[in-house]
Each structure stands twice: as structure tokens, then as C-alpha cells.
Motif scaffolding. Structure first.
Motif, PDB file in Angstrom:
ATOM      1  N   SER A 204       0.751  -1.478   0.259  1.00 51.30           N
ATOM      2  CA  SER A 204       0.143   0.314   0.220  1.00 51.30           C
ATOM      3  C   SER A 204       0.926   1.020  -0.018  1.00 51.30           C
ATOM      4  CB  SER A 204      -0.793   0.405   1.411  1.00 51.30           C
ATOM      5  OG  SER A 204      -0.136   0.319   2.075  1.00 51.30           O
ATOM      6  N   VAL A 205       0.080   2.417   0.071  1.00 46.40           N
ATOM      7  CA  VAL A 205       0.790   3.830  -0.275  1.00 46.40           C
ATOM      8  C   VAL A 205       1.832   3.811   1.314  1.00 46.40           C
ATOM      9  CG1 VAL A 205       0.594   6.461  -0.262  1.00 46.40           C
ATOM     10  CG2 VAL A 205      -0.031   4.442  -2.181  1.00 46.40           C
ATOM     11  N   LEU A 206       0.568   3.800   2.325  1.00 46.58           N
ATOM     12  CA  LEU A 206       1.265   3.833   2.970  1.00 46.58           C
ATOM     13  C   LEU A 206       2.427   3.009   4.169  1.00 46.58           C
ATOM     14  CD1 LEU A 206       1.089   5.469   6.403  1.00 46.58           C
ATOM     15  CD2 LEU A 206      -0.230   3.318   6.715  1.00 46.58           C
ATOM     16  N   GLU A 207       2.497   1.483   3.655  1.00 52.91           N
ATOM     17  CA  GLU A 207       3.405   1.011   3.878  1.00 52.91           C
ATOM     18  C   GLU A 207       4.580   1.506   3.343  1.00 52.91           C
ATOM     19  OE1 GLU A 207       1.739  -3.612   4.101  1.00 52.91           O
ATOM     20  OE2 GLU A 207       1.491  -2.862   2.002  1.00 52.91           O
ATOM     21  N   THR A 208       4.695   1.741   1.941  1.00 53.49           N
ATOM     22  CA  THR A 208       5.887   2.022   0.442  1.00 53.49           C
ATOM     23  C   THR A 208       6.165   3.051   1.077  1.00 53.49           C
ATOM     24  OG1 THR A 208       4.949   0.998  -1.000  1.00 53.49           O
ATOM     25  CG2 THR A 208       6.180   2.283  -1.619  1.00 53.49           C
ATOM     26  N   THR A 209       5.897   4.327   1.413  1.00 51.83           N
ATOM     27  CA  THR A 209       5.776   5.534   2.482  1.00 51.83           C
ATOM     28  C   THR A 209       6.973   5.394   3.855  1.00 51.83           C
ATOM     29  OG1 THR A 209       4.116   6.611   1.694  1.00 51.83           O
ATOM     30  CG2 THR A 209       5.120   7.287   3.297  1.00 51.83           C
ATOM     31  N   LEU A 210       6.247   4.086   4.647  1.00 52.39           N
ATOM     32  CA  LEU A 210       6.894   4.359   5.952  1.00 52.39           C
ATOM     33  C   LEU A 210       8.013   3.130   6.340  1.00 52.39           C
ATOM     34  CD1 LEU A 210       3.990   3.629   8.382  1.00 52.39           C
ATOM     35  CD2 LEU A 210       5.141   5.755   8.628  1.00 52.39           C
ATOM     36  N   LEU A 211       8.565   2.784   4.650  1.00 51.86           N
ATOM     37  CA  LEU A 211       9.802   2.259   4.753  1.00 51.86           C
ATOM     38  C   LEU A 211      10.715   2.766   4.083  1.00 51.86           C
ATOM     39  CD1 LEU A 211       7.977  -1.962   2.981  1.00 51.86           C
ATOM     40  CD2 LEU A 211       9.422  -1.275   5.966  1.00 51.86           C
ATOM     41  N   SER A 212      10.071   3.368   2.999  1.00 55.13           N
ATOM     42  CA  SER A 212      10.985   4.364   2.162  1.00 55.13           C
ATOM     43  C   SER A 212      11.655   5.360   3.411  1.00 55.13           C
ATOM     44  CB  SER A 212      10.587   5.239   0.871  1.00 55.13           C
ATOM     45  OG  SER A 212      10.418   4.385  -0.377  1.00 55.13           O
ATOM     46  N   LEU A 213      10.926   5.710   4.055  1.00 56.96           N
ATOM     47  CA  LEU A 213      11.234   7.096   5.196  1.00 56.96           C
ATOM     48  C   LEU A 213      12.324   5.681   6.169  1.00 56.96           C
ATOM     49  CD1 LEU A 213      11.157   9.945   7.049  1.00 56.96           C
ATOM     50  CD2 LEU A 213       8.974   9.065   7.343  1.00 56.96           C
ATOM     51  N   LEU A 214      11.547   5.243   6.289  1.00 57.12           N
ATOM     52  CA  LEU A 214      12.815   4.358   7.739  1.00 57.12           C
ATOM     53  C   LEU A 214      13.890   3.944   6.920  1.00 57.12           C
ATOM     54  CD1 LEU A 214       9.887   2.446   9.448  1.00 57.12           C
ATOM     55  CD2 LEU A 214      10.498   4.390   9.966  1.00 57.12           C
ATOM     56  N   GLY A 215      14.100   3.387   5.929  1.00 58.90           N
ATOM     57  CA  GLY A 215      15.271   3.221   4.575  1.00 58.90           C
ATOM     58  C   GLY A 215      16.341   4.701   5.184  1.00 58.90           C
ATOM     59  N   MET A 216      15.846   5.285   4.702  1.00 55.95           N
ATOM     60  CA  MET A 216      16.114   7.005   4.276  1.00 55.95           C
ATOM     61  C   MET A 216      16.833   7.150   5.523  1.00 55.95           C
ATOM     62  SD  MET A 216      14.925  10.052   3.539  1.00 55.95           S
ATOM     63  CE  MET A 216      16.308  11.718   3.571  1.00 55.95           C
ATOM     64  N   MET A 217      16.069   7.716   7.044  1.00 55.82           N
ATOM     65  CA  MET A 217      16.201   7.334   8.193  1.00 55.82           C
ATOM     66  C   MET A 217      17.187   6.643   8.510  1.00 55.82           C
ATOM     67  SD  MET A 217      15.536  10.947   8.272  1.00 55.82           S
ATOM     68  CE  MET A 217      16.316  10.847   9.471  1.00 55.82           C
ATOM     69  N   SER A 218      17.446   5.972   8.877  1.00 53.62           N
ATOM     70  CA  SER A 218      18.153   4.255   9.192  1.00 53.62           C
ATOM     71  C   SER A 218      19.848   4.922   8.502  1.00 53.62           C
ATOM     72  CB  SER A 218      18.470   3.063   8.862  1.00 53.62           C
ATOM     73  OG  SER A 218      16.999   2.628   9.051  1.00 53.62           O
ATOM     74  N   THR A 219      19.801   5.308   7.268  1.00 53.94           N
ATOM     75  CA  THR A 219      21.068   5.696   6.943  1.00 53.94           C
ATOM     76  C   THR A 219      21.599   7.100   7.986  1.00 53.94           C
ATOM     77  OG1 THR A 219      20.624   4.731   4.542  1.00 53.94           O
ATOM     78  CG2 THR A 219      22.178   6.572   4.659  1.00 53.94           C
ATOM     79  N   VAL A 220      21.035   7.657   8.063  1.00 53.82           N
ATOM     80  CA  VAL A 220      20.941   9.009   8.388  1.00 53.82           C
ATOM     81  C   VAL A 220      22.002   9.105   9.480  1.00 53.82           C
ATOM     82  CG1 VAL A 220      19.985  11.619   8.783  1.00 53.82           C
ATOM     83  CG2 VAL A 220      19.721  10.292   6.112  1.00 53.82           C
ATOM     84  N   TYR A 221      20.773   8.762  10.363  1.00 56.58           N
ATOM     85  CA  TYR A 221      20.762   8.028  11.735  1.00 56.58           C
ATOM     86  C   TYR A 221      22.577   7.505  12.151  1.00 56.58           C
ATOM     87  CZ  TYR A 221      17.312   9.590  14.211  1.00 56.58           C
ATOM     88  OH  TYR A 221      15.763   9.713  14.893  1.00 56.58           O
ATOM     89  N   LEU A 222      22.285   6.545  11.193  1.00 54.99           N
ATOM     90  CA  LEU A 222      24.102   5.890  10.977  1.00 54.99           C
ATOM     91  C   LEU A 222      25.066   7.148  11.093  1.00 54.99           C
ATOM     92  CD1 LEU A 222      25.492   2.854  10.947  1.00 54.99           C
ATOM     93  CD2 LEU A 222      25.960   2.775   8.691  1.00 54.99           C
ATOM     94  N   LEU A 223      25.397   7.699  10.066  1.00 51.69           N
ATOM     95  CA  LEU A 223      25.459   8.452   9.482  1.00 51.69           C
ATOM     96  C   LEU A 223      26.060  10.096  10.341  1.00 51.69           C
ATOM     97  CD1 LEU A 223      25.697   8.146   5.479  1.00 51.69           C
ATOM     98  CD2 LEU A 223      27.608   7.262   7.144  1.00 51.69           C
TER      99      LEU A 223
END
Length: 152
Positions: free
Chosen positions: A31-50
Motif C-alpha cells: 500500500s501507499v502507507l507501507e511503501t512510504t513508511l519503509l522508504s522513510l525508515l530506510g532513508m533515516m537509518s542511513t541518516v542516523y548511522l552517518l
């Protein structure tokens, strides 16, 4: 393929470039919500890590890949990045990260110019959520436009 593996694939690819999340997530039928959340969490994982481990990663990479030749200090690309930073600050870098830069590039750039951790995280969450939602909607409802522009 099991659903959890599909989730992890969308999450991991969004950590590299956020547009991969919406295209793959919707291709998997999320769904749009699932896809948006997974995309956001993936991006933010990188941001937090770096953001939190960036200095250690930088020091390690400098020790491993130290170059003997001298690099030019000011190239056109570096001048452009400095112009974005001086004009817009952390908010500008965070705004451009999902669409022009990758999460890796945006996080490295914001940290390299001396942005505060809390400010980087706050702006990246805000603009990451906005762009993840917009890109997911564009991919879902206007995918043919993205194909015409060569994005997909």
C-alpha cells in the motif's frame, strides 16, 4: 518471496536512494502507507548511522584509502554544494537529499558542513517524510510520467 524479505528489500534499497523504495514497494503490491513508511525508515537509518558514527567512519576510511596525490580544493561541484549550504543550511540539504542527493550524500554533506545532530535529524525526518509520500504517490498514480522523464 516471503513478505518480510520484500519489506527488507524495500527498506535496504531506500537506505541507498529513496526513489528505489516507492518503485519496488509498489511493484511488490504494498500500500501507499507501507511503501512510504519503509522508504522513510530506510532513508533515516542511513541518516542516523552517518550522523552518529560519521566521524569514526571517516577516520577509518581515511586510514584505509589514504591518497598520496593532492586534490584540488575548489571544484565546480564543491562550489555548488557550498552555495547550497550557505544559502539554505541544514534545511536546504535535507530538502534536496531525497530527490537530488542520496541519503548517504545528504547526511555526509550536512555533517561535513557542521550541522548540529538534532537539527540534521529533525529536518531529514520532515523532508524525508514529505518526499517519501510524494514519490510514492507519483509512482502509484503517475508512473507513466516518471517513465517519460527517464526516472524509472
Amino acid at each position: 518471496m516471503p513478505v518480510i524479505l520484500k519489506y527488507l528489500t524495500v527498506y535496504a534499497l531506500s537506505a541507498l536512494k529513496i526513489i528505489f523504495g516507492p518503485t519496488l514497494g509498489l511493484a511488490y503490491g504494498f500500500s501507499v502507507l507501507e511503501t512510504t513508511l519503509l522508504s522513510l525508515l530506510g532513508m533515516m537509518s542511513t541518516v542516523y548511522l552517518l550522523t552518529y558514527f560519521g566521524p569514526e567512519i571517516r577516520n577509518l576510511s581515511l586510514r584505509l584509502f589514504k591518497s598520496k596525490k593532492k586534490r584540488k580544493n575548489f571544484t565546480p561541484k564543491r562550489r555548488r554544494l557550498v552555495r547550497i549550504w550557505t544559502k539554505y543550511g541544514v534545511a536546504g540539504i535535507a530538502f534536496f537529499t531525497p530527490i537530488l542527493l542520496s541519503p548517504i550524500g545528504g547526511a555526509i554533506l550536512a555533517n561535513a558542513f557542521g550541522g548540529k545532530r538534532s537539527e540534521i535529524i529533525r529536518w531529514m525526518w520532515l523532508f524525508g517524510a514529505v518526499w517519501a509520500f510524494i514519490l510514492t504517490l507519483l509512482t502509484r498514480y503517475a508512473g507513466w510520467l516518471l517513465e517519460d522523464f527517464g526516472v524509472i
